[in-house]
Design a protein around this motif. Structure first.
Motif, PDB file in Angstrom:
ATOM      1  N   ARG A 148       0.781  12.259  -9.572  1.00 31.49           N
ATOM      2  CA  ARG A 148       0.138  13.573  -9.378  1.00 31.49           C
ATOM      3  C   ARG A 148       1.147  14.692  -9.611  1.00 31.49           C
ATOM      4  O   ARG A 148       0.816  15.729 -10.185  1.00 31.49           O
ATOM      5  CB  ARG A 148      -0.454  13.678  -7.962  1.00 31.49           C
ATOM      6  CG  ARG A 148      -1.771  12.949  -7.808  1.00 31.49           C
ATOM      7  CD  ARG A 148      -2.478  13.367  -6.533  1.00 31.49           C
ATOM      8  NE  ARG A 148      -1.721  13.067  -5.333  1.00 31.49           N
ATOM      9  CZ  ARG A 148      -1.769  11.919  -4.673  1.00 31.49           C
ATOM     10  NH1 ARG A 148      -2.531  10.940  -5.108  1.00 31.49           N
ATOM     11  NH2 ARG A 148      -1.061  11.741  -3.582  1.00 31.49           N
ATOM     12  N   ILE A 208       0.840  -1.204   0.000  1.00 27.30           N
ATOM     13  CA  ILE A 208       0.000   0.000   0.000  1.00 27.30           C
ATOM     14  C   ILE A 208       0.871   1.249   0.000  1.00 27.30           C
ATOM     15  O   ILE A 208       0.597   2.217  -0.722  1.00 27.30           O
ATOM     16  CB  ILE A 208      -0.968  -0.026   1.211  1.00 27.30           C
ATOM     17  CG1 ILE A 208      -1.986  -1.145   1.017  1.00 27.30           C
ATOM     18  CG2 ILE A 208      -1.656   1.318   1.396  1.00 27.30           C
ATOM     19  CD1 ILE A 208      -2.843  -1.430   2.226  1.00 27.30           C
ATOM     20  N   ALA A 209       1.942   1.234   0.790  1.00 24.85           N
ATOM     21  CA  ALA A 209       2.854   2.385   0.831  1.00 24.85           C
ATOM     22  C   ALA A 209       3.491   2.616  -0.534  1.00 24.85           C
ATOM     23  O   ALA A 209       3.614   3.758  -0.992  1.00 24.85           O
ATOM     24  CB  ALA A 209       3.926   2.156   1.886  1.00 24.85           C
ATOM     25  N   GLN A 210       3.864   1.533  -1.201  1.00 28.42           N
ATOM     26  CA  GLN A 210       4.476   1.653  -2.524  1.00 28.42           C
ATOM     27  C   GLN A 210       3.478   2.252  -3.520  1.00 28.42           C
ATOM     28  O   GLN A 210       3.822   3.132  -4.308  1.00 28.42           O
ATOM     29  CB  GLN A 210       4.942   0.284  -3.005  1.00 28.42           C
ATOM     30  CG  GLN A 210       5.570   0.310  -4.374  1.00 28.42           C
ATOM     31  CD  GLN A 210       5.884  -1.085  -4.903  1.00 28.42           C
ATOM     32  OE1 GLN A 210       5.702  -2.071  -4.192  1.00 28.42           O
ATOM     33  NE2 GLN A 210       6.349  -1.155  -6.122  1.00 28.42           N
ATOM     34  N   LYS A 211       2.236   1.792  -3.477  1.00 30.21           N
ATOM     35  CA  LYS A 211       1.221   2.315  -4.394  1.00 30.21           C
ATOM     36  C   LYS A 211       0.928   3.784  -4.118  1.00 30.21           C
ATOM     37  O   LYS A 211       0.676   4.559  -5.041  1.00 30.21           O
ATOM     38  CB  LYS A 211      -0.073   1.491  -4.286  1.00 30.21           C
ATOM     39  CG  LYS A 211       0.054   0.123  -4.918  1.00 30.21           C
ATOM     40  CD  LYS A 211       0.318   0.246  -6.414  1.00 30.21           C
ATOM     41  CE  LYS A 211       0.556  -1.082  -7.061  1.00 30.21           C
ATOM     42  NZ  LYS A 211       0.934  -0.965  -8.456  1.00 30.21           N
ATOM     43  N   ARG A 212       0.960   4.180  -2.852  1.00 25.81           N
ATOM     44  CA  ARG A 212       0.734   5.595  -2.514  1.00 25.81           C
ATOM     45  C   ARG A 212       1.861   6.453  -3.063  1.00 25.81           C
ATOM     46  O   ARG A 212       1.625   7.566  -3.562  1.00 25.81           O
ATOM     47  CB  ARG A 212       0.617   5.765  -1.004  1.00 25.81           C
ATOM     48  CG  ARG A 212      -0.712   5.322  -0.472  1.00 25.81           C
ATOM     49  CD  ARG A 212      -0.860   5.603   0.992  1.00 25.81           C
ATOM     50  NE  ARG A 212      -2.166   5.155   1.465  1.00 25.81           N
ATOM     51  CZ  ARG A 212      -2.461   4.918   2.720  1.00 25.81           C
ATOM     52  NH1 ARG A 212      -1.547   5.097   3.655  1.00 25.81           N
ATOM     53  NH2 ARG A 212      -3.667   4.513   3.062  1.00 25.81           N
ATOM     54  N   LYS A 213       3.100   5.956  -2.966  1.00 27.25           N
ATOM     55  CA  LYS A 213       4.247   6.699  -3.517  1.00 27.25           C
ATOM     56  C   LYS A 213       4.101   6.859  -5.028  1.00 27.25           C
ATOM     57  O   LYS A 213       4.346   7.931  -5.575  1.00 27.25           O
ATOM     58  CB  LYS A 213       5.550   5.968  -3.211  1.00 27.25           C
ATOM     59  CG  LYS A 213       6.033   6.101  -1.797  1.00 27.25           C
ATOM     60  CD  LYS A 213       7.344   5.356  -1.629  1.00 27.25           C
ATOM     61  CE  LYS A 213       7.776   5.288  -0.187  1.00 27.25           C
ATOM     62  NZ  LYS A 213       8.989   4.473  -0.005  1.00 27.25           N
ATOM     63  N   GLU A 214       3.684   5.778  -5.688  1.00 24.62           N
ATOM     64  CA  GLU A 214       3.499   5.845  -7.148  1.00 24.62           C
ATOM     65  C   GLU A 214       2.408   6.844  -7.508  1.00 24.62           C
ATOM     66  O   GLU A 214       2.547   7.622  -8.457  1.00 24.62           O
ATOM     67  CB  GLU A 214       3.147   4.462  -7.695  1.00 24.62           C
ATOM     68  CG  GLU A 214       4.305   3.490  -7.679  1.00 24.62           C
ATOM     69  CD  GLU A 214       3.908   2.098  -8.114  1.00 24.62           C
ATOM     70  OE1 GLU A 214       2.794   1.923  -8.657  1.00 24.62           O
ATOM     71  OE2 GLU A 214       4.711   1.173  -7.903  1.00 24.62           O
ATOM     72  N   ALA A 215       1.321   6.849  -6.744  1.00 24.66           N
ATOM     73  CA  ALA A 215       0.220   7.770  -7.008  1.00 24.66           C
ATOM     74  C   ALA A 215       0.684   9.217  -6.804  1.00 24.66           C
ATOM     75  O   ALA A 215       0.319  10.112  -7.586  1.00 24.66           O
ATOM     76  CB  ALA A 215      -0.964   7.456  -6.100  1.00 24.66           C
ATOM     77  N   ALA A 216       1.476   9.451  -5.763  1.00 20.67           N
ATOM     78  CA  ALA A 216       1.983  10.803  -5.516  1.00 20.67           C
ATOM     79  C   ALA A 216       2.889  11.247  -6.655  1.00 20.67           C
ATOM     80  O   ALA A 216       2.817  12.398  -7.101  1.00 20.67           O
ATOM     81  CB  ALA A 216       2.742  10.831  -4.184  1.00 20.67           C
ATOM     82  N   ARG A 217       3.744  10.346  -7.150  1.00 21.68           N
ATOM     83  CA  ARG A 217       4.615  10.684  -8.280  1.00 21.68           C
ATOM     84  C   ARG A 217       3.798  11.037  -9.508  1.00 21.68           C
ATOM     85  O   ARG A 217       4.126  11.967 -10.234  1.00 21.68           O
ATOM     86  CB  ARG A 217       5.538   9.504  -8.591  1.00 21.68           C
ATOM     87  CG  ARG A 217       6.808   9.550  -7.836  1.00 21.68           C
ATOM     88  CD  ARG A 217       7.804   8.534  -8.376  1.00 21.68           C
ATOM     89  NE  ARG A 217       8.297   7.760  -7.236  1.00 21.68           N
ATOM     90  CZ  ARG A 217       8.222   6.464  -7.095  1.00 21.68           C
ATOM     91  NH1 ARG A 217       7.710   5.719  -8.023  1.00 21.68           N
ATOM     92  NH2 ARG A 217       8.687   5.874  -6.017  1.00 21.68           N
TER      93      ARG A 217
END
Length: 56
Positions: free
Chosen positions: A53, A42-51
């Motif tokens: 954006r 989940i943390a990895q997916k959040r980082k990808e989503a932030a990138r």
């Protein structure tokens, strides 16, 4: 006669399992499947989503 059909079926099944196993291995290596640790995934997916954006 029956042995040939059974042998063909078993060979077909073994090929099918081999292909599925290879696809699963590739998917894990590429990161398409979540790792054993859900929180890490989940943390990895959040980082990808932030990138993504930030890239817009």
């Amino acid at each position: 006669m029956k042995n040939k059909f059974i042998q063909g079926y078993l060979i077909g099944k073994s090929v099918e399992i081999l292909v599925a196993g290879t696809a699963l291995l590739i998917a894990k290596k590429k990161g398409y499947l979540p790792s054993a640790d859900k929180a890490e995934f989940i943390a990895q997916k959040r980082k990808e989503a932030a990138r993504k954006r930030l890239a817009r």
